[in-house]
Design a protein around this motif. Structure first.
Motif, PDB file in Angstrom:
ATOM      1  N   ALA A 265       6.978 -73.378  32.173  1.00 43.17           N
ATOM      2  CA  ALA A 265       6.968 -73.018  33.852  1.00 43.17           C
ATOM      3  C   ALA A 265       7.962 -73.718  34.404  1.00 43.17           C
ATOM      4  N   THR A 266       8.557 -73.404  35.298  1.00 39.87           N
ATOM      5  CA  THR A 266       9.485 -74.143  36.065  1.00 39.87           C
ATOM      6  C   THR A 266       8.955 -74.347  37.507  1.00 39.87           C
ATOM      7  N   VAL A 267       9.223 -75.639  38.167  1.00 44.06           N
ATOM      8  CA  VAL A 267       9.207 -75.824  39.567  1.00 44.06           C
ATOM      9  C   VAL A 267      10.309 -76.161  40.128  1.00 44.06           C
ATOM     10  N   GLY A 268      11.141 -75.267  40.572  1.00 50.11           N
ATOM     11  CA  GLY A 268      12.567 -75.282  40.936  1.00 50.11           C
ATOM     12  C   GLY A 268      13.619 -74.891  40.035  1.00 50.11           C
ATOM     13  N   THR A 269      14.098 -73.703  39.615  1.00 50.19           N
ATOM     14  CA  THR A 269      14.969 -73.192  38.792  1.00 50.19           C
ATOM     15  C   THR A 269      15.972 -73.502  39.047  1.00 50.19           C
ATOM     16  N   THR A 270      17.066 -73.808  38.321  1.00 44.18           N
ATOM     17  CA  THR A 270      18.346 -74.051  38.601  1.00 44.18           C
ATOM     18  C   THR A 270      19.184 -73.194  39.467  1.00 44.18           C
ATOM     19  N   VAL A 294       5.575 -77.821  32.227  1.00 43.28           N
ATOM     20  CA  VAL A 294       6.039 -77.811  33.483  1.00 43.28           C
ATOM     21  C   VAL A 294       7.402 -78.391  33.512  1.00 43.28           C
ATOM     22  N   ASP A 295       8.610 -77.707  33.694  1.00 44.26           N
ATOM     23  CA  ASP A 295       9.698 -78.399  33.986  1.00 44.26           C
ATOM     24  C   ASP A 295       9.901 -78.530  35.389  1.00 44.26           C
ATOM     25  N   ALA A 296       9.913 -79.544  35.949  1.00 44.41           N
ATOM     26  CA  ALA A 296      10.175 -79.904  37.345  1.00 44.41           C
ATOM     27  C   ALA A 296      11.377 -80.721  37.573  1.00 44.41           C
ATOM     28  N   ALA A 297      12.470 -80.460  36.667  1.00 41.65           N
ATOM     29  CA  ALA A 297      13.577 -81.548  36.590  1.00 41.65           C
ATOM     30  C   ALA A 297      14.216 -81.733  38.028  1.00 41.65           C
ATOM     31  N   TYR A 298      14.437 -80.931  38.877  1.00 36.68           N
ATOM     32  CA  TYR A 298      15.082 -81.139  40.240  1.00 36.68           C
ATOM     33  C   TYR A 298      14.079 -81.442  41.214  1.00 36.68           C
ATOM     34  N   ALA A 299      13.071 -80.346  41.545  1.00 39.95           N
ATOM     35  CA  ALA A 299      12.041 -80.190  42.311  1.00 39.95           C
ATOM     36  C   ALA A 299      10.851 -81.323  42.359  1.00 39.95           C
ATOM     37  N   GLY A 300      10.856 -81.836  41.021  1.00 40.17           N
ATOM     38  CA  GLY A 300       9.545 -82.878  40.882  1.00 40.17           C
ATOM     39  C   GLY A 300       9.700 -83.998  41.856  1.00 40.17           C
ATOM     40  N   SER A 301      10.850 -84.538  42.028  1.00 36.76           N
ATOM     41  CA  SER A 301      10.989 -85.467  43.135  1.00 36.76           C
ATOM     42  C   SER A 301      10.478 -85.276  44.519  1.00 36.76           C
ATOM     43  N   ALA A 302      10.545 -84.069  44.914  1.00 31.98           N
ATOM     44  CA  ALA A 302      10.010 -83.631  46.225  1.00 31.98           C
ATOM     45  C   ALA A 302       8.645 -84.000  46.209  1.00 31.98           C
ATOM     46  N   LEU A 303       7.936 -84.057  45.272  1.00 36.38           N
ATOM     47  CA  LEU A 303       6.545 -84.088  45.171  1.00 36.38           C
ATOM     48  C   LEU A 303       6.065 -85.574  45.789  1.00 36.38           C
ATOM     49  N   VAL A 304       6.986 -86.641  45.983  1.00 39.05           N
ATOM     50  CA  VAL A 304       6.353 -87.581  46.847  1.00 39.05           C
ATOM     51  C   VAL A 304       6.030 -87.327  48.124  1.00 39.05           C
ATOM     52  N   CYS A 305       6.595 -86.051  48.705  1.00 36.50           N
ATOM     53  CA  CYS A 305       6.103 -85.507  49.977  1.00 36.50           C
ATOM     54  C   CYS A 305       4.742 -84.835  49.866  1.00 36.50           C
ATOM     55  N   PRO A 306       3.898 -85.381  50.708  1.00 37.52           N
ATOM     56  CA  PRO A 306       2.622 -84.152  50.440  1.00 37.52           C
ATOM     57  C   PRO A 306       2.683 -82.718  50.943  1.00 37.52           C
ATOM     58  N   SER A 320       1.481 -80.564  29.671  1.00 38.92           N
ATOM     59  CA  SER A 320       2.592 -81.767  30.058  1.00 38.92           C
ATOM     60  C   SER A 320       3.374 -81.468  31.063  1.00 38.92           C
ATOM     61  N   PHE A 321       4.099 -82.596  31.407  1.00 39.73           N
ATOM     62  CA  PHE A 321       4.782 -81.997  32.951  1.00 39.73           C
ATOM     63  C   PHE A 321       6.078 -83.096  32.779  1.00 39.73           C
ATOM     64  N   SER A 322       7.388 -82.690  33.386  1.00 43.68           N
ATOM     65  CA  SER A 322       8.448 -83.784  33.136  1.00 43.68           C
ATOM     66  C   SER A 322       9.336 -83.276  34.697  1.00 43.68           C
ATOM     67  N   MET A 323       9.964 -84.294  34.905  1.00 47.05           N
ATOM     68  CA  MET A 323      10.980 -84.275  36.000  1.00 47.05           C
ATOM     69  C   MET A 323      11.923 -85.416  35.985  1.00 47.05           C
ATOM     70  N   ASN A 324      13.187 -84.943  36.436  1.00 44.99           N
ATOM     71  CA  ASN A 324      14.244 -86.162  36.406  1.00 44.99           C
ATOM     72  C   ASN A 324      14.230 -86.984  37.582  1.00 44.99           C
ATOM     73  N   ALA A 325      13.777 -88.424  37.568  1.00 41.99           N
ATOM     74  CA  ALA A 325      13.982 -89.181  38.706  1.00 41.99           C
ATOM     75  C   ALA A 325      15.411 -89.418  39.000  1.00 41.99           C
ATOM     76  N   HIS A 326      16.338 -89.239  38.018  1.00 40.18           N
ATOM     77  CA  HIS A 326      17.703 -89.477  38.186  1.00 40.18           C
ATOM     78  C   HIS A 326      18.341 -88.209  39.045  1.00 40.18           C
ATOM     79  N   LYS A 327      17.785 -87.338  39.146  1.00 40.78           N
ATOM     80  CA  LYS A 327      18.225 -86.152  39.800  1.00 40.78           C
ATOM     81  C   LYS A 327      18.179 -86.245  41.553  1.00 40.78           C
ATOM     82  N   TRP A 328      16.992 -86.895  41.972  1.00 40.19           N
ATOM     83  CA  TRP A 328      16.670 -86.889  43.559  1.00 40.19           C
ATOM     84  C   TRP A 328      15.854 -87.888  43.871  1.00 40.19           C
ATOM     85  N   LEU A 329      15.859 -88.839  42.972  1.00 43.02           N
ATOM     86  CA  LEU A 329      14.806 -90.158  43.473  1.00 43.02           C
ATOM     87  C   LEU A 329      15.482 -91.495  43.238  1.00 43.02           C
TER      88      LEU A 329
END
Length: 521
Positions: A265-270, A294-306, A320-329
């Motif tokens: 599943a993707t949160v924030g497709t390319t 869950v692949d949240a590579a890009y949008a996962g960073s936005a989750l810091v905002c409630p 499992s869940f993954s995100m790229n902190a190097h994309k937007w964090l």
């Protein structure tokens, strides 16, 4: 063009002289490092300060750099080689780069940078440890455990994915690695149930918007190409994966004697930042014992905002869940965080037999983490150090402000698009990506010519010397432009200036079409 004279290889024109073996100079000389380090910091600072002078995307042709540099490395270091090399970087390499840190780079999701992230990367390179086991570098291992729990809490992930709640996480290079690791763990878990000989019956699922990294990972993991199900999405559903369609696909496979294995599943497709409904997907996969990643590579960073927490509703049920902190964090490349609910399943698939050389008496009797058993590689980088520095130096509130500023600018761009009746916003903006296109007037063919019209628009926008630089997506048969706000250096003026370029190029194209159609008419 001939190679620079200071690199010229004249060995073929002079007699070969065999020298006595020379001892290599001290490659870790503290004084050299201090002097050269100052040069590098000054160089990077000047690069950031002069970023506006570079075209975002270079106008070069293949082979341009190979023709400027010598065909072979020098046999001996030239005098003041480091300074000379920095000059070549400035004169030859930077002009041929796509400048991902440019404030006018809107083509891709960001490769976010910060001074702290860059210096953290320098510290990591300088210390240069290999934390593949606890014993190989105890502090590095334990700092990584601390950081992934810090980050997981900041992203509002459920405690079941954190070390504090019985799960756990690690820092990898990219989401591609995370997906593959999760897929291998899921494969071995399922084969332990049904028998290893049935690997050819395993089926994996994704939407037609899922990043191609998933299909690549599936092939590497031994899944047959014909057993990779891409479920079609539609504009009416904003290109999200339908739980109903997924359920039907799995049931058809079961009836055919196949075994559903894995859903990505993707949160924030390319292409459009579509968000798959995690909770609904988990509900329909549960009866089949399917692993949900869950692949949240890009949008996962936005989750810091409630205010974005709702996009992962149901995440407590995923494996499992993954995100790229190097994309937007603000954590420089590369740094992908992955969490798993049951680390033992990851270790069962990827773990190695503990060799004697890797053992340490201090760890005996303790429940330690050896990160070599969590991923494909043994050699790994000390990524936790820069992530820890970013979290400490900017704080969660600072990261929220960073994300919100880009979301606000993207919203402003979206409003500018909507205010011009010649354009339309194609998909709902959820984060900091705006997908839009120029409408094709009916007298010019309407929808029949819309795609070609927008291709031409993008080409002309990107041909403007100093930008902006944008990209495209083709989803549901619609060709659209993508404006992804995310560079650390981007300010409001870059967004408004970029929109003016788009408007001007659109006016020019429509004027040309008016002339052509008037002549033909």
């Amino acid at each position: 063009m001939a190679p620079p004279s200071h690199f010229s290889n004249v060995a073929a024109t002079v007699p070969v002289v065999v020298d006595k073996p020379q001892q290599c100079s001290n490659a870790l000389d503290a004084d050299d490092f201090r002097r050269q380090g100052h040069q590098v910091i000054d160089f990077i600072a000047e690069y950031y300060g002069g970023m506006a002078d570079y075209p975002v995307h270079p106008s070069v042709t293949p082979g341009f750099l190979r023709n400027l540099l010598p065909a072979s490395a020098p046999s001996r270091a030239e005098p003041d080689a480091f300074s000379s090399a920095l000059k070549d970087i400035r004169d030859h390499i930077l002009p041929g780069m796509t400048h991902w840190q440019s404030p006018r780079h809107f083509a891709h999701f960001p490769a976010s940078s910060s001074t702290v992230g860059a210096l953290g990367e320098a510290l990591t390179a300088g210390i240069n440890v290999v934390p593949f086991t606890w014993a190989a570098s105890p502090a590095a291992t334990e700092l990584e455990m601390v950081v992934v729990d810090w980050l997981g809490k900041a992203l509002h992930l459920p405690e079941t994915l954190l070390f504090a709640g019985g799960g756990g996480g690690t820092l990898l290079g990219t989401s591609c690695e995370a997906i593959l690791c999760a897929l291998v763990a899921a494969r071995d878990r399922k084969l332990a149930e049904i028998g290893g000989r049935r690997i050819g019956d395993l089926v994996v699922y994704c939407s037609d918007q899922t990043h191609f990294a998933f299909r690549k990972a599936a092939r590497i993991a031994g899944i047959l190409r014909e057993h990779i199900r891409e479920i079609q999405t539609c504009h009416a559903n904003m290109f999200a994966l339908s739980a109903t369609a997924l359920e039907a696909a799995m049931q058809a496979d079961v009836e055919a004697g196949l075994v559903p294995l894995f859903v990505c599943a993707t949160v924030g497709t390319t292409q459009t930042t579509a968000v798959d409904p995690i909770g609904e997907l988990c509900t329909v996969t549960a009866p089949h014992g399917v692993w949900v990643h869950v692949d949240a590579a890009y949008a996962g960073s936005a989750l810091v905002c409630p205010e974005f927490r709702h996009v992962i509703n149901g995440v407590e049920s995923v494996d499992s869940f993954s995100m790229n902190a190097h994309k937007w964090l603000l954590t420089n490349n590369d740094c992908c965080a992955m969490w798993v609910k049951k680390p033992s399943e990851l270790i069962a698939a990827l773990g190695t037999e503990q060799e004697y050389i890797l053992k340490d008496s201090a760890s005996e009797g303790h429940d330690i983490v050896d990160y070599k058993d969590w991923t494909m590689t043994l050699t790994r980088r000390f990524r936790a150090l820069k992530m820890w520095l970013v979290l400490r130096c900017y704080g969660i509130d600072g990261l929220r402000e960073h994300i919100r500023s880009h979301v606000r600018m993207a919203e402003a761009f979206e409003n500018l698009v909507r205010a011009d009746e010649r354009f339309e916003v194609v998909t709902d903006r959820q984060f900091a990506l705006v997908c839009f296109r120029l409408r094709s007037p009916e007298k010019y063919g309407g929808e029949k010519t819309a795609n070609e019209l927008n291709r031409s628009l993008l080409e002309e926008v990107n041909a403007v010397t100093l930008g902006p630089y944008m990209s495209s997506a083709n989803v549901g048969g619609m060709y659209m432009l993508r404006c992804a706000v995310g560079s650390t250096l981007t300010e409001d003026c870059h967004v408004t200036d970029g929109w003016k370029v788009v408007q001007d190029r659109a006016t020019s194209i429509l004027r040309k079409m008016e002339i052509i159609y008037s002549v033909l008419g």
